[in-house]
Every structure is written in C-alpha cells, then in structure tokens.
Design an enzyme around this catalytic site. Structure first.
Site, mmCIF file in Angstrom:
data_model
loop_
_atom_site.group_PDB
_atom_site.id
_atom_site.type_symbol
_atom_site.label_atom_id
_atom_site.label_comp_id
_atom_site.label_asym_id
_atom_site.label_seq_id
_atom_site.Cartn_x
_atom_site.Cartn_y
_atom_site.Cartn_z
ATOM 1 C CE LYS A 22 -1.697 1.821 4.017
ATOM 2 N NZ LYS A 22 -1.513 3.268 4.160
ATOM 3 C CG ASN A 23 2.270 2.706 3.498
ATOM 4 O OD1 ASN A 23 1.110 3.020 3.184
ATOM 5 N ND2 ASN A 23 2.628 2.473 4.737
ATOM 6 N NE ARG A 92 0.298 12.811 6.271
ATOM 7 C CZ ARG A 92 0.552 13.877 7.030
ATOM 8 N NH1 ARG A 92 -0.425 14.516 7.623
ATOM 9 N NH2 ARG A 92 1.786 14.317 7.201
ATOM 10 C CB CYS A 116 -4.564 6.427 10.237
ATOM 11 S SG CYS A 116 -4.969 4.949 9.293
ATOM 12 N NE ARG A 121 -0.523 10.745 9.758
ATOM 13 C CZ ARG A 121 -0.869 9.693 9.002
ATOM 14 N NH1 ARG A 121 -2.088 9.225 9.033
ATOM 15 N NH2 ARG A 121 0.021 9.141 8.184
ATOM 16 C CG ASP A 302 2.855 1.844 9.478
ATOM 17 O OD1 ASP A 302 3.137 2.003 8.280
ATOM 18 O OD2 ASP A 302 2.526 2.783 10.234
ATOM 19 N NE ARG A 394 -7.827 4.609 4.607
ATOM 20 C CZ ARG A 394 -6.897 5.216 5.351
ATOM 21 N NH1 ARG A 394 -7.002 5.235 6.660
ATOM 22 N NH2 ARG A 394 -5.870 5.801 4.796
HETATM 23 C C1 EPZ Z 1 3.789 7.297 6.150
HETATM 24 O O1 EPZ Z 1 2.936 8.297 6.669
HETATM 25 C C2 EPZ Z 1 2.936 6.035 6.040
HETATM 26 N N1 EPZ Z 1 1.835 6.250 5.114
HETATM 27 C C3 EPZ Z 1 2.387 5.664 7.414
HETATM 28 O O2 EPZ Z 1 1.672 4.446 7.279
HETATM 29 C C4 EPZ Z 1 3.565 5.441 8.367
HETATM 30 O O3 EPZ Z 1 3.062 5.185 9.662
HETATM 31 C C5 EPZ Z 1 4.457 6.694 8.394
HETATM 32 O O4 EPZ Z 1 4.870 7.034 7.057
HETATM 33 C C6 EPZ Z 1 5.706 6.487 9.248
HETATM 34 O O5 EPZ Z 1 6.441 5.404 8.760
HETATM 35 C C7 EPZ Z 1 2.067 6.124 3.783
HETATM 36 O O6 EPZ Z 1 3.177 5.858 3.350
HETATM 37 C C8 EPZ Z 1 0.890 6.301 2.880
HETATM 38 P P1 EPZ Z 1 5.629 10.756 8.261
HETATM 39 P P2 EPZ Z 1 3.435 9.857 6.703
HETATM 40 O O7 EPZ Z 1 5.498 12.012 7.495
HETATM 41 O O8 EPZ Z 1 4.235 10.129 5.499
HETATM 42 C C9 EPZ Z 1 5.750 14.080 11.600
HETATM 43 C C10 EPZ Z 1 -0.131 2.985 7.537
HETATM 44 O O9 EPZ Z 1 -0.659 2.478 8.546
HETATM 45 N N2 EPZ Z 1 5.607 15.062 10.512
HETATM 46 O O10 EPZ Z 1 6.856 9.920 8.109
HETATM 47 O O11 EPZ Z 1 2.252 10.705 6.970
HETATM 48 C C11 EPZ Z 1 4.470 13.271 11.785
HETATM 49 O O12 EPZ Z 1 3.538 13.976 12.570
HETATM 50 C C12 EPZ Z 1 0.255 4.443 7.554
HETATM 51 O O13 EPZ Z 1 0.131 2.369 6.501
HETATM 52 C C13 EPZ Z 1 5.752 16.417 10.810
HETATM 53 O O14 EPZ Z 1 5.991 16.794 11.956
HETATM 54 O O15 EPZ Z 1 4.368 9.829 7.991
HETATM 55 C C14 EPZ Z 1 4.960 12.027 12.469
HETATM 56 O O16 EPZ Z 1 5.093 12.282 13.849
HETATM 57 C C15 EPZ Z 1 -0.113 5.123 8.855
HETATM 58 N N3 EPZ Z 1 5.612 17.311 9.805
HETATM 59 C C16 EPZ Z 1 6.342 11.825 11.858
HETATM 60 O O17 EPZ Z 1 6.708 13.080 11.252
HETATM 61 C C17 EPZ Z 1 5.378 16.945 8.509
HETATM 62 O O18 EPZ Z 1 5.291 17.819 7.631
HETATM 63 C C18 EPZ Z 1 6.382 10.756 10.773
HETATM 64 O O19 EPZ Z 1 5.397 11.095 9.817
HETATM 65 C C19 EPZ Z 1 5.243 15.556 8.223
HETATM 66 C C20 EPZ Z 1 5.375 14.637 9.241
#
Ligand code: EPZ
Length: 414
Positions: A22-23, A92, A116, A121, A302, A394
């Site tokens: 998915k990711n 997202r 989610c 986020r 995850d 999803r």
């Molecule tokens: C990706 O989400 C994945 N989704 C998530 O999988 C996964 O949990 C996450 O990466 C972490 O590995 C997809 O790939 C579609 P991040 P993403 O930006 O990109 C903070 C699942 O269950 N952050 O790496 O949204 C954020 O709040 C999903 O498959 C900022 O502060 O995650 C978090 O604490 C859930 N500012 C941390 O970084 C920003 O601009 C990691 O978020 C962006 C993120």
C-alpha cells in the site's frame, strides 16, 4: 466491510503470497500525475486507498483502468492542478499529488488530506521544503495553494518524514536544477518510488539513504512491479503467532521485515528466512523486551499495534515506546475490552500477558489498530464483533478471503 465477526481459538495455518505494498503503490500512483505517458503497474494491492487515488487521478484528467492487480494509468493529456477535496480528504497520501502537480504544472491547489488519526500529522516539513526551493505557498479557504516550479537547491528535513521525502522527490522532477534532500526517510517504499521514477527517465539517486539527489530529466511512461507489502506480511505473522499457528509467506523481502520477525523470534516463535520467503512456527510466547518504534530501519510504527495484539497472552511484560506518532495507542481500549492488561502513559505502553482473552463488541479506530483487533479476536475465546471494519479495506486487499484461507472463522456484514 462494515462489521466483521470473528470466532477465535483456532490456529492459523497455511501459505500466503504477500500482496503489493500500500505504502509503495500510493506514492507511485501520485507520481503518475507528473508522467506524460502510459504507465503500467503490476502487483498492485486491491485496496480502497488505491481506488480512491485512481479516482483522484481521473478527476485531474488522467485515464486509469484496473484489471486485477494491474493498473494502467495514462497522463499523456492535460492534467488539472486541483484534486477533488472530498476524495483527497479520505487519505493522507493524496497530499503527494502536490509534488507531482508542481512538477507537471508549476501549480497546485491542495485540499487538506485525511487518513488515520494518529496525532496532529502536520504538513510543515512538506511546505517548508517546497518554500526552500522557491515555491510560493499560501493557505486559503482550507486549501493550500502552491505556485512556481521549484528551483534547484538543498533541503534539510528536521525529521525523516516519509511523506515529505516523497513529496520533495516528486516536486524535484520539475525543478530548474538538481535538488538534494538531506535527512531523508529511508523506508523501502521510497526506494521503490525512485525505482519507478528512474524507469520513467528520471534521475533519482540515493533513495533509501538519508541523502537523495534528483536531477531534472525528460520523463516518459514505463512499467513497474510494486514492492511487496512488509506491513501486510507483519500482520499475518502476528496473527499466526497469536493463534499458535504456522505460516509460510511467499514473494516478500524478509530483510525489510527483520525488526518485526526478530521481535517475534525473541518472543518464542521459530522464524526461517528464504530469499523471498519467510516461515513462522508459533511457540509459547514470552515478552520480547522493549519495543521502540522509529524511522526505518528501526522497529516500524505500523507494526506496533499488530505486534502488541500478538503479545497480549505472552508470559511477562512487554513494553512499547511509540516515538513516531504521539497518539498511536487508540487501539488499546478495544484490546482491553477483550481482556488484555495494558497500561499507557503518553508514548509508553506496558502489556502484561494474561492467560486468556474473551470475545466482545469493539469498534475499529484506524488501519493498523483494526488489524490489531482482528489478531486479538483470533486468539480470544468466543465471538468478537468489530464495527467500522471498513478501516481494513483501506490497506488490506481481500482480507476476509485471505483470513479464511488460513483457517479463521470470520464473517462480514455490509
Ligand atoms: C507514512 O505516513 C505512512 N503512510 C504511514 O503508514 C507510516 O506510519 C508513516 O509514514 C511512518 O512510517 C504512507 O506511506 C501512505 P511521516 P506519513 O510524514 O508520510 C511528523 C499505515 O498504517 N511530521 O513519516 O504521513 C508526523 O507527525 C500508515 O500504513 C511532521 O511533523 O508519515 C509524524 O510524527 C499510517 N511534519 C512523523 O513526522 C510533517 O510535515 C512521521 O510522519 C510531516 C510529518
């Protein structure tokens, strides 16, 4: 699927081919908005988020068609710059269209994404990185308006955000010079995105490392087979471990799953790795020590909920520290309703193993939380009803059919 009914107590046994990730498929689909030609994607998982993304692409003027696990996308014609807000608000990864549309059109009008609920986020890393590259960003009426093609330059991410890394790579495809992303996330799905883009003529180097460099190049259509889903694999391993079963997974990359398989091995499971396969034989489970989530290659956030569910009856106390998201224990109340003994404090959780779990009526909260509830229900005595089970659709394709193929007693309503 609205309601899922599971009767627990049966060991899961059998063999599954791991589906496409998915990711990986979601950022690759977003990337097709920047590709002015036909793209064929194989090994795509039949999941709702991919279908919603294809609908977003069609709303922008691309052609999208699906045949089983094969997706054909054609972005040869003109492409709009404003994704449909109702669709974008359902996941997202719709926000990744921002980078692709900036590369394609030099403009994007982005609705706020959904997905989610795991905490705030925010999107500040995405937007600050684009502004660093000369893109003009402003917020107006609940939308984020971006204007201007990125210039070349270097962006330093203060934390290795997967989405921000992917968005900046996509925006850099249309930059006027080379873009370096320092502090980039290293998840395998980012390397798969880069592999796809390079097949389309791009020059993306260093994906999977903390330093990624994108050099502008003319783009064209291509074919790509999507990476296997390490999180789907982790989910099935946890279900087999929780039920005292035995599972063989095919067509995966075991090394990408090692923090999870090593945790299950420390918890008492037999793990055998092949080059593209992995076999788990469940044993009497014991607490594997502290599990601290972190950016790849650390223990993946995850997998936190599914592994927690697998260890609810493990001997001793398992401690979790969730360092990535500030609110990723929303599945805990439902697990407690099944009889689990879990204490949480901020980003810390402690699971004390119990002898038995019992069925209950519970509500899914998010994708991986829902998976955790299924795993716990499979190892509980009696029937569990899970409402809002659509969360599973999803990110897990043909979930019930695959669950039943392993011997589970599961029924869906609606
Ligand atoms: C990706 O989400 C994945 N989704 C998530 O999988 C996964 O949990 C996450 O990466 C972490 O590995 C997809 O790939 C579609 P991040 P993403 O930006 O990109 C903070 C699942 O269950 N952050 O790496 O949204 C954020 O709040 C999903 O498959 C900022 O502060 O995650 C978090 O604490 C859930 N500012 C941390 O970084 C920003 O601009 C990691 O978020 C962006 C993120």
């Amino acid at each position: 699927m609205e309601i899922l009914r599971i009767t627990g107590g049966r060991p899961l046994r059998g063999t599954l081919r791991v589906q496409g990730s998915k990711n990986a498929v979601l950022p690759i689909l977003a990337a097709t908005a920047a590709i002015p030609g036909p793209v064929t994607l194989t090994n795509c998982p039949p999941i709702r988020d991919a279908a919603v993304t294809c609908a977003l692409l069609e709303g922008l003027g691309l052609k999208a068609s699906a045949r089983g696990s094969r997706l054909e996308i054609d972005g040869a014609g003109p492409v709009g710059s404003a994704p449909d807000p109702a669709l974008a608000g359902r996941l997202r990864s719709s926000f990744l269209l921002l980078g692709a549309l900036l590369a394609r059109n030099g403009a994007a009008e982005m609705p706020l994404p959904g997905g989610c609920v795991l905490g705030a986020r925010p999107l500040d890393l995405h937007l600050a990185g684009l502004e660093r590259l000369g893109v003009r960003v402003c917020c107006e009426g609940g939308r984020i308006l971006c204007r201007g093609r990125p210039t070349g330059g270097t962006v330093l991410l203060r934390c290795p955000s997967v989405g921000a890394t992917e968005n900046l790579i996509l925006a850099a495809l249309g930059a006027s010079g080379s873009v370096r992303i320092l502090g980039a996330a290293r998840e395998p799905e980012i390397a798969d995105l880069a592999d796809f883009l390079n097949r389309c003529g791009a020059s993306v180097r260093g994906a999977g490392s903390p330093c990624v460099t994108v050099t502008p190049a003319p783009l064209h259509g291509a074919s790509h087979r999507v990476l296997p889903d390490r999180m789907e694999a982790a989910t099935w391993l946890c279900a087999a471990a929780a039920t005292g079963g035995e599972l063989r997974l095919l067509e995966l990359r075991p090394e990408q799953l090692r923090p999870v398989s090593e945790a299950l091995r420390r918890a008492g499971c037999g793990i055998e790795e092949g080059e593209t396969s992995l076999r788990l034989r469940a044993g009497p489970l014991r607490a594997p020590g502290l599990l601290r989530t972190g950016p790849y290659p650390a223990f993946p956030t995850d997998a936190q909920a599914p592994v927690m569910a697998a260890l609810l009856r493990a001997e001793g106390c398992t401690r979790f520290e969730e360092t990535v998201f500030e609110a990723r224990f929303r599945h805990v109340p439902a697990l407690r309703a099944l009889g689990a003994e879990i204490e949480t404090a901020g980003r810390l959780a402690r699971v004390r193993g119990v002898k038995r779990l019992h069925g209950a009526r519970i509500a899914a909260t998010d994708l991986r939380g829902a998976a955790a509830m299924v795993i716990a229900a499979l190892s509980a005595e009696g029937e569990t009803t899970i409402t809002q089970a659509w969360h599973l659709d999803r990110g897990y394709g043909r979930f019930i059919r695959r669950l039943r193929s392993l011997g589970a007693e599961a029924e869906e309503d609606g």
